[in-house]
Design a protein around this motif. Structure first.
Motif, PDB file in Angstrom:
ATOM      1  N   VAL A  18      -8.306  -9.180 -32.892  1.00  9.72           N
ATOM      2  CA  VAL A  18      -7.685  -8.226 -31.801  1.00  9.72           C
ATOM      3  C   VAL A  18      -7.687  -8.778 -30.528  1.00  9.72           C
ATOM      4  N   VAL A  21      -4.244  -9.109 -28.637  1.00  9.03           N
ATOM      5  CA  VAL A  21      -3.741  -7.960 -28.187  1.00  9.03           C
ATOM      6  C   VAL A  21      -4.400  -7.583 -26.742  1.00  9.03           C
ATOM      7  N   HIS A  80      -2.299 -13.876 -33.618  1.00  8.84           N
ATOM      8  CA  HIS A  80      -0.983 -13.780 -32.745  1.00  8.84           C
ATOM      9  C   HIS A  80      -0.022 -14.100 -33.055  1.00  8.84           C
ATOM     10  N   LEU A  83       0.681 -12.230 -37.267  1.00  8.46           N
ATOM     11  CA  LEU A  83       0.437 -10.731 -37.253  1.00  8.46           C
ATOM     12  C   LEU A  83       1.035 -10.075 -36.257  1.00  8.46           C
ATOM     13  N   TRP A  84       0.455 -10.378 -34.985  1.00  4.18           N
ATOM     14  CA  TRP A  84       0.965  -9.480 -33.700  1.00  4.18           C
ATOM     15  C   TRP A  84       2.452  -9.894 -33.397  1.00  4.18           C
ATOM     16  N   LYS A  85       2.603 -10.958 -33.123  1.00  4.77           N
ATOM     17  CA  LYS A  85       4.043 -11.380 -32.638  1.00  4.77           C
ATOM     18  C   LYS A  85       5.092 -10.943 -33.433  1.00  4.77           C
ATOM     19  N   THR A  87       5.282  -8.497 -35.560  1.00  2.30           N
ATOM     20  CA  THR A  87       5.521  -7.063 -35.436  1.00  2.30           C
ATOM     21  C   THR A  87       5.933  -6.495 -34.088  1.00  2.30           C
ATOM     22  N   LEU A  89       4.029  -6.081 -31.516  1.00  5.96           N
ATOM     23  CA  LEU A  89       2.618  -5.440 -30.909  1.00  5.96           C
ATOM     24  C   LEU A  89       2.509  -6.205 -29.484  1.00  5.96           C
ATOM     25  N   SER A  90       2.481  -7.690 -29.540  1.00  2.48           N
ATOM     26  CA  SER A  90       2.178  -8.394 -28.441  1.00  2.48           C
ATOM     27  C   SER A  90       3.171  -7.933 -27.174  1.00  2.48           C
ATOM     28  N   ALA A  93       2.139  -4.499 -25.753  1.00  2.00           N
ATOM     29  CA  ALA A  93       0.999  -4.582 -25.309  1.00  2.00           C
ATOM     30  C   ALA A  93       1.117  -5.206 -23.811  1.00  2.00           C
TER      31      ALA A  93
END
Length: 106
Positions: A18, A21, A80, A83-85, A87, A89-90, A93
């Motif tokens: 997490v 994020v 990062h 997973l996050w980039k 999608t 979400l980064s 956020a």
């Protein structure tokens, strides 16, 4: 071989996933990537040392805390970019809490 990790280690691993994020929440899109990386490294270091402090093992070992900090940083970087980039979400956020200020007169 039996792997038995304490709750503190699992919680630290979850926090590591997490952390990117969290860095996105306190930075903007125009924040230099190096600044974001240093912030992520600092938070990962704090996470590693806190996990070692919370572990039920007797005493506190600086070497174990340093290894946990490195694992936390590596996990955060992988989360990062993996997973996050992808999608988005980064980016979301970074648009949430902190906004870039425009200079006066522009």
């Amino acid at each position: 071989m039996t792997v038995d990790l304490d709750r503190a280690y699992w919680l630290g691993l979850l926090v590591s996933v997490v952390l990117p994020v969290l860095v996105g929440l306190v930075t903007t899109r125009v924040t230099h990537a190096g600044t974001k990386a240093v912030l992520l490294l600092a938070l990962s270091g704090l996470n590693g040392f806190l996990v070692e402090l919370a572990s039920p093992a007797p005493g506190w070992d600086a070497g174990t805390a340093a290894v946990l900090a490195l694992v936390s940083f590596a996990t955060a970087v992988l989360a990062h970019f993996g997973l996050w980039k992808p999608t988005g979400l980064s980016g979301k956020a970074q648009d949430t809490l902190v906004t870039a200020r425009t200079p006066r007169g522009v």
